[in-house]
Scaffold this active site. Structure first.
Site, mmCIF file in Angstrom:
data_model
loop_
_atom_site.group_PDB
_atom_site.id
_atom_site.type_symbol
_atom_site.label_atom_id
_atom_site.label_comp_id
_atom_site.label_asym_id
_atom_site.label_seq_id
_atom_site.Cartn_x
_atom_site.Cartn_y
_atom_site.Cartn_z
ATOM 1 N N ARG A 157 0.662 -1.001 -0.079
ATOM 2 C CA ARG A 157 0.393 0.170 -0.519
ATOM 3 C C ARG A 157 0.551 1.405 -0.026
ATOM 4 O O ARG A 157 0.749 2.588 -0.706
ATOM 5 C CB ARG A 157 -1.364 -0.314 1.109
ATOM 6 C CG ARG A 157 -2.628 -0.853 0.750
ATOM 7 C CD ARG A 157 -3.329 -0.644 2.785
ATOM 8 N NE ARG A 157 -2.170 -1.577 3.469
ATOM 9 C CZ ARG A 157 -2.634 -3.041 3.903
ATOM 10 N NH1 ARG A 157 -3.701 -3.541 3.322
ATOM 11 N NH2 ARG A 157 -1.823 -3.712 4.561
ATOM 12 N N ASP A 177 9.192 -6.729 -5.289
ATOM 13 C CA ASP A 177 8.645 -7.316 -3.450
ATOM 14 C C ASP A 177 8.833 -8.561 -4.109
ATOM 15 O O ASP A 177 9.050 -8.884 -5.216
ATOM 16 C CB ASP A 177 6.600 -7.178 -4.629
ATOM 17 C CG ASP A 177 5.708 -6.472 -2.979
ATOM 18 O OD1 ASP A 177 6.156 -5.780 -2.168
ATOM 19 O OD2 ASP A 177 5.711 -7.800 -2.240
ATOM 20 N N PRO A 209 8.155 -4.632 4.686
ATOM 21 C CA PRO A 209 7.708 -4.761 6.406
ATOM 22 C C PRO A 209 9.478 -5.331 6.612
ATOM 23 O O PRO A 209 9.944 -6.112 6.864
ATOM 24 C CB PRO A 209 6.691 -5.860 6.959
ATOM 25 C CG PRO A 209 6.095 -6.373 5.340
ATOM 26 C CD PRO A 209 7.168 -5.335 4.765
ATOM 27 N N ASN A 235 10.781 4.858 5.991
ATOM 28 C CA ASN A 235 10.412 5.290 6.824
ATOM 29 C C ASN A 235 9.636 4.065 7.247
ATOM 30 O O ASN A 235 8.520 4.014 7.402
ATOM 31 C CB ASN A 235 9.137 6.195 6.827
ATOM 32 C CG ASN A 235 8.370 6.659 4.986
ATOM 33 O OD1 ASN A 235 8.591 5.740 4.264
ATOM 34 N ND2 ASN A 235 7.804 7.430 4.956
ATOM 35 N N SER A 236 10.214 2.839 6.922
ATOM 36 C CA SER A 236 9.640 1.366 7.033
ATOM 37 C C SER A 236 9.669 1.113 8.815
ATOM 38 O O SER A 236 9.143 1.048 9.450
ATOM 39 C CB SER A 236 9.577 0.592 6.062
ATOM 40 O OG SER A 236 8.812 -0.582 6.536
ATOM 41 N N ARG A 237 10.463 0.507 9.117
ATOM 42 C CA ARG A 237 11.507 -0.025 9.954
ATOM 43 C C ARG A 237 12.957 0.412 9.633
ATOM 44 O O ARG A 237 13.723 -0.256 9.133
ATOM 45 C CB ARG A 237 11.384 -1.444 9.993
ATOM 46 C CG ARG A 237 9.362 -1.518 10.826
ATOM 47 C CD ARG A 237 9.758 -0.896 12.289
ATOM 48 N NE ARG A 237 8.140 -1.346 12.496
ATOM 49 C CZ ARG A 237 7.114 0.071 12.606
ATOM 50 N NH1 ARG A 237 6.816 0.685 11.938
ATOM 51 N NH2 ARG A 237 5.128 -0.137 12.343
ATOM 52 N N GLU A 266 15.061 2.768 19.421
ATOM 53 C CA GLU A 266 13.997 3.830 18.602
ATOM 54 C C GLU A 266 13.715 4.102 20.496
ATOM 55 O O GLU A 266 13.461 3.436 21.358
ATOM 56 C CB GLU A 266 13.098 3.635 18.110
ATOM 57 C CG GLU A 266 13.098 3.940 16.981
ATOM 58 C CD GLU A 266 12.397 4.341 15.885
ATOM 59 O OE1 GLU A 266 10.602 3.849 16.584
ATOM 60 O OE2 GLU A 266 12.259 3.945 14.811
ATOM 61 N N HIS A 285 10.382 9.133 13.530
ATOM 62 C CA HIS A 285 9.257 7.944 13.314
ATOM 63 C C HIS A 285 7.861 8.825 13.533
ATOM 64 O O HIS A 285 6.991 8.589 14.719
ATOM 65 C CB HIS A 285 8.915 7.148 14.571
ATOM 66 C CG HIS A 285 8.538 6.090 13.900
ATOM 67 N ND1 HIS A 285 9.199 4.440 14.465
ATOM 68 C CD2 HIS A 285 7.688 5.849 13.458
ATOM 69 C CE1 HIS A 285 8.033 3.856 13.791
ATOM 70 N NE2 HIS A 285 7.150 4.171 12.972
HETATM 71 P P1 NAD Z 1 1.902 -4.010 2.655
HETATM 72 O O1 NAD Z 1 1.641 -5.231 3.732
HETATM 73 O O2 NAD Z 1 0.970 -2.950 1.999
HETATM 74 O O3 NAD Z 1 3.008 -3.485 1.768
HETATM 75 C C1 NAD Z 1 4.526 -4.822 2.219
HETATM 76 C C2 NAD Z 1 4.788 -4.796 1.137
HETATM 77 O O4 NAD Z 1 6.014 -5.659 1.303
HETATM 78 C C3 NAD Z 1 3.947 -6.295 0.737
HETATM 79 O O5 NAD Z 1 3.293 -6.102 -1.058
HETATM 80 C C4 NAD Z 1 5.030 -7.389 0.795
HETATM 81 O O6 NAD Z 1 4.654 -8.466 -0.374
HETATM 82 C C5 NAD Z 1 6.397 -6.326 0.895
HETATM 83 N N1 NAD Z 1 7.629 -7.421 1.205
HETATM 84 C C6 NAD Z 1 7.472 -8.763 2.485
HETATM 85 N N2 NAD Z 1 8.640 -8.715 2.382
HETATM 86 C C7 NAD Z 1 9.488 -8.907 1.100
HETATM 87 C C8 NAD Z 1 10.388 -8.859 1.047
HETATM 88 N N3 NAD Z 1 11.291 -9.652 1.581
HETATM 89 N N4 NAD Z 1 11.584 -8.213 -0.013
HETATM 90 C C9 NAD Z 1 10.352 -7.577 -0.927
HETATM 91 N N5 NAD Z 1 9.252 -6.622 -0.188
HETATM 92 C C10 NAD Z 1 9.098 -7.463 1.397
HETATM 93 O O7 NAD Z 1 2.207 -3.200 3.957
HETATM 94 P P2 NAD Z 1 2.143 -0.847 3.838
HETATM 95 O O8 NAD Z 1 1.068 -0.462 4.938
HETATM 96 O O9 NAD Z 1 2.971 -0.872 3.215
HETATM 97 O O10 NAD Z 1 3.664 -0.822 5.075
HETATM 98 C C11 NAD Z 1 4.522 -0.790 5.029
HETATM 99 C C12 NAD Z 1 5.476 -0.883 6.535
HETATM 100 O O11 NAD Z 1 5.726 0.496 6.599
HETATM 101 C C13 NAD Z 1 4.780 -1.149 7.528
HETATM 102 O O12 NAD Z 1 5.507 -3.164 7.434
HETATM 103 C C14 NAD Z 1 5.832 -0.616 8.548
HETATM 104 O O13 NAD Z 1 6.591 -1.261 9.138
HETATM 105 C C15 NAD Z 1 5.755 0.483 7.789
HETATM 106 N N6 NAD Z 1 5.491 1.664 8.534
HETATM 107 C C16 NAD Z 1 5.430 2.760 8.922
HETATM 108 C C17 NAD Z 1 5.259 4.018 9.496
HETATM 109 C C18 NAD Z 1 5.654 5.299 10.245
HETATM 110 O O14 NAD Z 1 5.651 6.117 10.870
HETATM 111 N N7 NAD Z 1 7.467 5.140 9.950
HETATM 112 C C19 NAD Z 1 4.031 3.871 9.645
HETATM 113 C C20 NAD Z 1 3.521 3.082 8.689
HETATM 114 C C21 NAD Z 1 3.579 1.862 8.242
#
Ligand code: NAD
Length: 311
Positions: A157, A177, A209, A235-237, A266, A285
């Site tokens: 997403r 992906d 993730p 801005n993922s992890r 963090e 964050h």
């Molecule tokens: P999502 O599940 O919609 O998308 C994650 C994508 O990563 C999926 O399409 C999945 O197939 C893919 N994926 C899984 N393992 C993988 C790998 N080894 N290599 C490549 N791709 C892989 O999740 P999202 O809603 O897009 O959120 C993504 C991440 O954003 C969350 O996991 C969270 O850690 C992070 N996040 C951060 C904040 C922030 O405030 N900084 C806020 C919300 C989410």
């Protein structure tokens, strides 16, 4: 029904309201909870709500009444989900509340790197304007993004949202992906294997993730495969990146700059090597946190708990 919120940011709630939860049970909201306080605070509560406070297998062992853990976030790596599954504890996260906000923030980090707006705004207040004998604005070069390539790792997403905004600025997007999906092409992006994405991208945005398989995926070896002068956004992890390796690449110029909203530990530790890299832009964050997203987060969290209680 006892509901315990472990990290409700009560000292500075902004416009967050816990009213929706209050209506569902006997509610206790803590501002933050230290590791040694977690089990004591949960006690005999059935419902636990957490944002960043970890819920381990040991905590579940000490608090056998837990039936539901609501994670007020998209990423749910703070909960030992395997241990929860074994104990029949339901775990919910909130995957959609901040999709637009987090994608927007990734681009905000990129635009700051490309324009240094914060820096230039401070310089104007110091009396500087364009060229000065001792200073020139292009010591902080501006970068045009149109025509450049963004590689998005994790095309879910948020990754798609970042990609759409990047495309609207004229960038080409490569998407990698774990699960290849025909939708990638519909989105106007080209699917690339990871090695191809690393080699061809001017900007790399991490949106997958944190799993054991993705931890440390940006490291000495993967950085070596990137273009010289690449920009990295995360801005993922935080733990997706080996921070010492990134700090060295920032110092050598292999990586031009990094924009990070997350770090491996963090709040950030004083000895984090990225803190001394001037070309590393770090925010605390906060991608998730626009007012609109926080309201959506709370509404969905209450809705999730209600759905659980109603079976
Ligand atoms: P999502 O599940 O919609 O998308 C994650 C994508 O990563 C999926 O399409 C999945 O197939 C893919 N994926 C899984 N393992 C993988 C790998 N080894 N290599 C490549 N791709 C892989 O999740 P999202 O809603 O897009 O959120 C993504 C991440 O954003 C969350 O996991 C969270 O850690 C992070 N996040 C951060 C904040 C922030 O405030 N900084 C806020 C919300 C989410």
């Amino acid at each position: 029904m006892k509901i315990v919120v472990l990290d409700g940011y009560t000292e500075n709630p902004g416009d967050l309201s816990w009213g929706g939860f209050e209506a569902l049970g006997e509610l206790t909201v803590y501002n933050r909870t230290k590791a040694e306080e977690i089990a004591g605070r949960i006690g005999d509560a059935e419902i636990v709500i957490t944002n960043k406070t970890p819920i381990s297998s040991a905590t579940m062992e000490k608090c056998p009444n837990i039936r539901y853990i609501g994670v007020l976030a998209t990423g749910y790596n703070v909960v030992d989900t395997e241990a929860a599954r074994k104990r029949d504890i339901a775990v919910s996260n909130i995957p959609t509340y901040g999709t637009d906000a987090v994608g927007q923030f990734a681009i905000a980090l990129l635009l700051e790197i490309c324009h240094h707006i914060g820096h230039h705004s401070m310089e104007v207040r110091r009396g500087r304007w364009e060229n000065n004998p001792d200073w020139c604005f292009w010591d902080y070069p501006l970068i045009e993004l149109a025509g450049k390539t963004m590689g998005v790792i994790g095309f879910g997403r948020i990754g798609r949202t970042t990609a759409r905004i990047a495309q609207s600025m004229g960038m080409k997007v490569l998407a990698y992906d774990e699960y290849r999906n025909p939708d990638f092409e519909k989105e106007g992006c080209r699917y690339a294997e990871l090695s191809e994405l690393l080699a061809e991208s001017d900007v790399i945005a991490l949106h997958c993730p944190l799993f054991p398989s993705t931890e440390g995926m940006i490291n000495k070896e993967t950085i070596a495969k990137m273009k010289d002068g690449v920009i990295i956004l995360n801005n993922s992890r935080g733990a997706l990146i080996k921070e010492q390796d990134l700090a060295e690449a920032l110092a050598s110029g292999k990586v031009y700059a990094a924009g990070l909203d997350v770090v491996s530990t963090e709040p950030i530790k004083e000895d984090n090597p990225l803190l001394s890299a001037p070309n590393c832009f770090i925010t605390p964050h906060i991608s998730w946190a626009p007012r609109e997203s926080r309201k959506r987060l709370m509404d969905i969290a209450v809705h999730n708990l209600k759905a659980f209680l109603e079976g």
